[in-house]
Write a protein that holds these residues in place. Structure first.
Motif, PDB file in Angstrom:
ATOM      1  N   ASN A 200       0.607  -1.378  -0.027  1.00 29.07           N
ATOM      2  CA  ASN A 200       0.039   0.222  -0.078  1.00 29.07           C
ATOM      3  C   ASN A 200       1.134   1.129  -0.041  1.00 29.07           C
ATOM      4  OD1 ASN A 200      -2.871   1.072   0.285  1.00 29.07           O
ATOM      5  ND2 ASN A 200      -2.130   1.536   2.231  1.00 29.07           N
ATOM      6  N   GLU A 201       1.937   1.263   0.747  1.00 24.20           N
ATOM      7  CA  GLU A 201       2.883   2.314   0.727  1.00 24.20           C
ATOM      8  C   GLU A 201       3.614   2.633  -0.431  1.00 24.20           C
ATOM      9  OE1 GLU A 201       2.869   4.063   3.563  1.00 24.20           O
ATOM     10  OE2 GLU A 201       3.929   5.718   2.872  1.00 24.20           O
ATOM     11  N   ALA A 202       3.957   1.508  -1.052  1.00 21.91           N
ATOM     12  CA  ALA A 202       4.527   1.519  -2.660  1.00 21.91           C
ATOM     13  C   ALA A 202       3.441   2.300  -3.572  1.00 21.91           C
ATOM     14  CB  ALA A 202       4.810   0.129  -3.254  1.00 21.91           C
ATOM     15  N   ILE A 203       2.124   2.043  -3.188  1.00 17.10           N
ATOM     16  CA  ILE A 203       1.098   2.516  -3.922  1.00 17.10           C
ATOM     17  C   ILE A 203       1.049   4.030  -3.767  1.00 17.10           C
ATOM     18  CG2 ILE A 203      -1.347   2.385  -5.080  1.00 17.10           C
ATOM     19  CD1 ILE A 203      -1.438  -0.641  -4.311  1.00 17.10           C
ATOM     20  N   TYR A 204       1.120   4.523  -2.564  1.00 13.32           N
ATOM     21  CA  TYR A 204       1.063   5.892  -2.078  1.00 13.32           C
ATOM     22  C   TYR A 204       2.341   6.508  -2.776  1.00 13.32           C
ATOM     23  CZ  TYR A 204      -2.625   6.348   1.268  1.00 13.32           C
ATOM     24  OH  TYR A 204      -4.055   6.372   1.792  1.00 13.32           O
ATOM     25  N   THR A 205       3.471   5.662  -2.885  1.00 10.95           N
ATOM     26  CA  THR A 205       4.723   6.504  -3.482  1.00 10.95           C
ATOM     27  C   THR A 205       4.326   6.765  -4.994  1.00 10.95           C
ATOM     28  OG1 THR A 205       5.836   4.831  -1.923  1.00 10.95           O
ATOM     29  CG2 THR A 205       7.249   5.942  -3.569  1.00 10.95           C
ATOM     30  N   LEU A 206       3.863   5.859  -5.413  1.00 13.38           N
ATOM     31  CA  LEU A 206       3.424   6.170  -6.821  1.00 13.38           C
ATOM     32  C   LEU A 206       2.351   7.369  -6.951  1.00 13.38           C
ATOM     33  CD1 LEU A 206       3.267   5.286 -10.020  1.00 13.38           C
ATOM     34  CD2 LEU A 206       1.418   3.571  -9.385  1.00 13.38           C
ATOM     35  N   TYR A 207       1.256   7.255  -6.242  1.00 24.46           N
ATOM     36  CA  TYR A 207       0.284   8.203  -5.962  1.00 24.46           C
ATOM     37  C   TYR A 207       0.702   9.800  -5.793  1.00 24.46           C
ATOM     38  CZ  TYR A 207      -4.085  10.025  -3.872  1.00 24.46           C
ATOM     39  OH  TYR A 207      -5.296  10.728  -3.605  1.00 24.46           O
ATOM     40  N   GLU A 208       1.774   9.655  -5.087  1.00 29.33           N
ATOM     41  CA  GLU A 208       2.367  10.959  -4.861  1.00 29.33           C
ATOM     42  C   GLU A 208       3.415  11.438  -5.702  1.00 29.33           C
ATOM     43  OE1 GLU A 208       3.479  10.620  -0.791  1.00 29.33           O
ATOM     44  OE2 GLU A 208       1.445  10.038   0.123  1.00 29.33           O
ATOM     45  N   GLY A 209       3.748  10.653  -6.538  1.00 27.70           N
ATOM     46  CA  GLY A 209       4.666  10.894  -7.633  1.00 27.70           C
ATOM     47  C   GLY A 209       6.242  10.905  -7.210  1.00 27.70           C
ATOM     48  N   PRO A 230       7.063  -4.220  -5.332  1.00 26.32           N
ATOM     49  CA  PRO A 230       5.824  -4.263  -4.819  1.00 26.32           C
ATOM     50  C   PRO A 230       4.576  -3.968  -5.774  1.00 26.32           C
ATOM     51  CG  PRO A 230       7.285  -2.367  -4.234  1.00 26.32           C
ATOM     52  CD  PRO A 230       8.029  -3.088  -5.002  1.00 26.32           C
ATOM     53  N   LEU A 231       4.865  -3.330  -6.821  1.00 24.89           N
ATOM     54  CA  LEU A 231       3.655  -3.060  -7.502  1.00 24.89           C
ATOM     55  C   LEU A 231       3.364  -4.640  -8.419  1.00 24.89           C
ATOM     56  CD1 LEU A 231       4.573   0.534  -8.427  1.00 24.89           C
ATOM     57  CD2 LEU A 231       2.718  -0.244  -6.865  1.00 24.89           C
ATOM     58  N   GLU A 232       4.523  -5.039  -8.934  1.00 25.36           N
ATOM     59  CA  GLU A 232       4.320  -6.217  -9.805  1.00 25.36           C
ATOM     60  C   GLU A 232       3.744  -7.374  -8.743  1.00 25.36           C
ATOM     61  OE1 GLU A 232       8.517  -7.723 -10.549  1.00 25.36           O
ATOM     62  OE2 GLU A 232       7.784  -9.434 -11.559  1.00 25.36           O
ATOM     63  N   LEU A 233       4.168  -7.295  -7.596  1.00 25.45           N
ATOM     64  CA  LEU A 233       3.575  -8.271  -6.486  1.00 25.45           C
ATOM     65  C   LEU A 233       1.868  -7.917  -6.324  1.00 25.45           C
ATOM     66  CD1 LEU A 233       4.120 -10.919  -4.680  1.00 25.45           C
ATOM     67  CD2 LEU A 233       4.785  -9.023  -2.824  1.00 25.45           C
ATOM     68  N   ALA A 234       1.748  -6.658  -6.219  1.00 21.67           N
ATOM     69  CA  ALA A 234       0.017  -6.476  -5.971  1.00 21.67           C
ATOM     70  C   ALA A 234      -0.480  -7.048  -7.175  1.00 21.67           C
ATOM     71  CB  ALA A 234       0.147  -4.929  -5.798  1.00 21.67           C
ATOM     72  N   ASP A 235       0.100  -6.579  -8.511  1.00 22.03           N
ATOM     73  CA  ASP A 235      -0.546  -7.320  -9.660  1.00 22.03           C
ATOM     74  C   ASP A 235      -0.672  -8.882  -9.450  1.00 22.03           C
ATOM     75  OD1 ASP A 235      -1.252  -4.983 -10.710  1.00 22.03           O
ATOM     76  OD2 ASP A 235       0.308  -5.189 -12.230  1.00 22.03           O
ATOM     77  N   PHE A 236       0.256  -9.536  -9.121  1.00 20.92           N
ATOM     78  CA  PHE A 236       0.316 -10.876  -8.934  1.00 20.92           C
ATOM     79  C   PHE A 236      -0.673 -11.423  -7.936  1.00 20.92           C
ATOM     80  CE2 PHE A 236       2.536 -14.785  -7.234  1.00 20.92           C
ATOM     81  CZ  PHE A 236       2.418 -15.579  -8.217  1.00 20.92           C
ATOM     82  N   ILE A 237      -0.776 -10.654  -7.068  1.00 21.40           N
ATOM     83  CA  ILE A 237      -1.811 -11.076  -5.803  1.00 21.40           C
ATOM     84  C   ILE A 237      -3.239 -10.866  -6.415  1.00 21.40           C
ATOM     85  CG2 ILE A 237      -2.721 -10.606  -3.611  1.00 21.40           C
ATOM     86  CD1 ILE A 237       0.231  -9.721  -2.718  1.00 21.40           C
ATOM     87  N   GLY A 238      -3.421  -9.790  -7.131  1.00 22.33           N
ATOM     88  CA  GLY A 238      -4.645  -9.361  -7.400  1.00 22.33           C
ATOM     89  C   GLY A 238      -5.246  -8.016  -6.817  1.00 22.33           C
ATOM     90  N   LEU A 239      -5.422  -6.933  -7.311  1.00 22.64           N
ATOM     91  CA  LEU A 239      -5.606  -5.649  -6.555  1.00 22.64           C
ATOM     92  C   LEU A 239      -6.879  -5.743  -5.696  1.00 22.64           C
ATOM     93  CD1 LEU A 239      -4.199  -3.150  -9.376  1.00 22.64           C
ATOM     94  CD2 LEU A 239      -2.907  -4.422  -7.598  1.00 22.64           C
ATOM     95  N   ASP A 240      -7.982  -6.461  -6.297  1.00 27.27           N
ATOM     96  CA  ASP A 240      -9.052  -6.548  -5.487  1.00 27.27           C
ATOM     97  C   ASP A 240      -8.732  -7.318  -4.107  1.00 27.27           C
ATOM     98  OD1 ASP A 240      -8.411  -9.091  -6.968  1.00 27.27           O
ATOM     99  OD2 ASP A 240     -10.625  -9.731  -7.152  1.00 27.27           O
ATOM    100  N   THR A 241      -7.971  -8.465  -4.288  1.00 33.86           N
ATOM    101  CA  THR A 241      -7.682  -8.857  -2.769  1.00 33.86           C
ATOM    102  C   THR A 241      -6.625  -8.073  -2.156  1.00 33.86           C
ATOM    103  OG1 THR A 241      -7.587 -10.981  -4.270  1.00 33.86           O
ATOM    104  CG2 THR A 241      -6.219 -10.995  -1.922  1.00 33.86           C
ATOM    105  N   CYS A 242      -5.860  -7.173  -2.779  1.00 37.16           N
ATOM    106  CA  CYS A 242      -4.766  -6.531  -1.934  1.00 37.16           C
ATOM    107  C   CYS A 242      -5.930  -5.314  -1.210  1.00 37.16           C
ATOM    108  CB  CYS A 242      -3.934  -5.752  -2.876  1.00 37.16           C
ATOM    109  SG  CYS A 242      -2.698  -6.447  -3.467  1.00 37.16           S
ATOM    110  N   LEU A 243      -6.918  -4.674  -2.051  1.00 44.47           N
ATOM    111  CA  LEU A 243      -7.756  -3.675  -1.510  1.00 44.47           C
ATOM    112  C   LEU A 243      -8.526  -4.238  -0.252  1.00 44.47           C
ATOM    113  CD1 LEU A 243      -9.061  -0.918  -1.426  1.00 44.47           C
ATOM    114  CD2 LEU A 243     -10.434  -1.590  -3.173  1.00 44.47           C
ATOM    115  N   SER A 244      -9.232  -5.476  -0.647  1.00 43.71           N
ATOM    116  CA  SER A 244      -9.815  -6.164   0.632  1.00 43.71           C
ATOM    117  C   SER A 244      -9.060  -6.367   2.033  1.00 43.71           C
ATOM    118  CB  SER A 244     -10.396  -7.518   0.089  1.00 43.71           C
ATOM    119  OG  SER A 244     -11.383  -7.349  -0.952  1.00 43.71           O
ATOM    120  N   ILE A 245      -7.813  -6.877   1.870  1.00 43.98           N
ATOM    121  CA  ILE A 245      -7.192  -6.845   2.856  1.00 43.98           C
ATOM    122  C   ILE A 245      -6.561  -5.425   3.567  1.00 43.98           C
ATOM    123  CG2 ILE A 245      -4.684  -7.574   3.605  1.00 43.98           C
ATOM    124  CD1 ILE A 245      -4.734  -9.610   1.338  1.00 43.98           C
ATOM    125  N   MET A 246      -6.444  -4.595   2.909  1.00 41.66           N
ATOM    126  CA  MET A 246      -6.301  -3.429   3.489  1.00 41.66           C
ATOM    127  C   MET A 246      -7.524  -2.632   3.980  1.00 41.66           C
ATOM    128  SD  MET A 246      -3.186  -2.632   3.229  1.00 41.66           S
ATOM    129  CE  MET A 246      -3.311  -1.163   4.223  1.00 41.66           C
TER     130      MET A 246
END
Ligand SMILES: CC(=O)CC(=O)SCCNC(=O)CCNC(=O)[C@H](O)C(C)(C)COP(=O)(O)OP(=O)(O)OC[C@H]1O[C@@H](n2cnc3c(N)ncnc32)[C@H](O)[C@@H]1OP(=O)(O)O
Ligand SMILES: NC(=O)C1=CN([C@@H]2O[C@H](COP(=O)(O)OP(=O)(O)OC[C@H]3O[C@@H](n4cnc5c(N)ncnc54)[C@H](OP(=O)(O)O)[C@@H]3O)[C@@H](O)[C@H]2O)C=CC1
Length: 293
Positions: A200-209, A230-246
Motif C-alpha cells: 500500500n505504501e508503494a502505491i502511495y509512493t506512486l500516487y504522490e509521484g 511491490p507493484l508487480e507483486l500487487a498485480d500478481f496477488i490481485g488488486l481486488d484482494t490487496c484492497l480487501s486486505i487493506m
C-alpha cells in the motif's frame, strides 16, 4: 490426536484454489475442485496441468506423478460433490459475505466430522467460524501464492478451534511438504499484516509521484533484493484482494495508517485487477508487461 484426511474439497478454482488442488493431489490426496463457473474449472485444470508439466520438465516430479496427480482431481460446479470430503478448504474471493454464504451452504452437505478451513488472507477466523455449524472444527489454513513454489502456510485458530482440528491441519500441511507459522486471529494475520502495508505504501509512493512504476519496482528489487517489486507483486496477488486486505486492516485495527491508497481503489473500480484481468500497474496484453504509470 489427528483425524485421517483422504479426500479434500477446494471451493474456488482461481489462482489459489488451483495451487492448493495441485499440491494436495501431488501429495496423494483425492481432491474435489469446486467453482460456480464451469469455465473457471476448465481453465484451472489446464493451469494445474501446465504447472505439473513444468515440474516434469525441471525433473522435480516424474511423468507418472503428473498423471496420477491429475487423475486424483475431479471438478464439480455443485457443492453437493463435497459431501464425503474429510477436509474442505474455501478459497473463493476475499469477501466476507461470499464466504459466509459458502459455509452456510457447504455445511449442510458435509458429514458432521468434516473439518472446514478458509484460505482467507485477512478475515477473522472466529467470525467466519461463527457462520458454520462447527466452530470447533473450523480453522484458517492460509497458503502463499504461488502455492506450488512457496514454503509457508499460516495456521490460524479461531476462539473455538479444538486441538484435534489444529493438529490435523498441521499434519496435513506437513504432508504437503510445507512449513507452518502459527498466527493469532488478528486482522490479516502475520504475513499480510507486514506485506500489505508495504505494498500500500508503494502505491502511495506512486500516487504522490515520488517514483513511477518502473522506478519503484526496480528500487525494491535491486535495492532490497525482493524477488518481485511491490507493484508487480500487487498485480500478481490481485488488486481486488490487496484492497480487501487493506480494508480489513483499516476497519479491524481502526488506525489511519492502514488507509487504502485512493489509487488502489481507483484501479479496482476500473476493473484493473492486475494479472488476472490483464491490466493493473502493468499492462499484460502484449509480449511483455508495460507499466501503466
Ligand atoms: C496475499 C496473501 O494472502 C499472501 C501471499 O501469498 S503474499 C505473496 C507471497 N508471494 C510472494 O511474495 C512471491 C514473490 N515472488 C517470488 O518469490 C518469485 O518471483 C517466484 C517464486 C514467484 C518466481 O520465482 P522465479 O525465480 O522468478 O521463477 P522460476 O524459477 O521460474 O520459479 C520458481 C519456482 O516457482 C514456480 N512457479 C513460478 N511461478 C508459478 C506460478 N504462477 N504457479 C505455480 N508455480 C510457479 C516454478 O515452477 C518454480 O518451481 P520449482 O522451484 O519447483 O522449479
Ligand atoms: N491472491 C493471492 O496472492 C492470495 C489469495 N489468498 C486468498 O485466497 C482466496 C482466493 O484468492 P484468489 O485465488 O487469488 O482469487 P481469484 O479471484 O483468482 O479466484 C477466486 C475464485 O473463486 C470463485 N468464486 C467466487 N464466488 C464463489 C462461490 N460462491 N463458490 C465457489 N467459487 C467462487 C471465483 O469465480 P468467478 O471469478 O467466476 O467469480 C474465482 O474462480 C481469497 O480469500 C484470497 O484472499 C490467500 C493467499 C494468497
Amino acid at each position: 490426536m489427528t483425524v485421517a484426511i483422504k479426500k479434500v474439497g477446494v471451493i474456488g478454482s482461481g489462482q489459489m484454489g488451483n495451487g492448493i488442488a495441485h499440491v494436495a493431489a501431488l501429495a496423494g490426496f483425492d481432491v474435489v475442485l469446486n467453482d460456480v463457473s464451469g469455465d473457471r474449472l476448465k481453465s484451472a485444470l489446464a493451469t494445474i496441468n501446465g504447472n505439473l508439466t513444468r515440474q516434469v520438465a525441471k525433473k522435480a516430479i516424474s511423468e507418472t506423478d503428473r498423471k496420477q496427480a491429475l487423475d486424483r482431481i475431479t471438478s464439480a460446479e455443485s457443492l453437493d460433490a463435497l459431501a464425503d470430503c474429510d477436509l474442505v478448504i474455501e478459497t473463493a474471493i476475499e469477501k466476507e459475505e461470499t464466504k459466509r454464504k459458502i459455509f452456510h451452504e457447504v455445511c449442510a452437505v458435509l458429514k458432521p466430522e468434516a473439518i472446514v478451513a478458509t484460505n482467507s488472507s485477512s478475515i477473522s477466523i472466529t467470525r467466519l467460524a461463527a457462520s458454520t455449524d462447527r466452530p470447533e472444527k473450523f480453522i484458517g489454513i492460509h497458503f502463499m501464492n504461488p502455492v506450488p513454489a512457496m514454503e509457508l502456510v499460516e495456521l490460524i485458530r479461531g476462539i473455538a478451534t479444538d486441538d484435534m482440528t489444529f493438529d490435523t491441519a498441521k499434519a496435513f500441511v506437513a504432508k504437503l511438504g510445507k512449513q507452518v507459522a502459527v498466527s493469532e486471529d488478528f486482522p490479516a494475520f502475520i504475513v499480510n499484516r507486514i506485506l500489505l502495508p508495504m505494498i500500500n505504501e508503494a502505491i502511495y509512493t506512486l500516487y504522490e509521484g515520488v517514483g513511477n512504476v518502473e522506478a519503484i519496482d526496480a528500487a525494491m528489487k535491486l535495492g532490497a533484493h525482493h524477488p518481485m517489486g511491490p507493484l508487480e507483486l500487487a498485480d500478481f496477488i490481485g488488486l481486488d484482494t490487496c484492497l480487501s486486505i487493506m480494508q480489513v486492516l483499516h476497519e479491524g485495527l481502526a488506525d489511519s495508517k492502514y488507509r487504502p491508497c485512493p489509487l488502489l481503489v481507483k484501479y479496482v473500480e476500473a476493473g484493473w485487477l492486475g494479472r488476472k484481468s490483464q491490466r493493473g500497474f502493468y499492462d499484460y496484453r502484449g509480449d511483455k508487461p508495460i507499466p501503466t504509470r
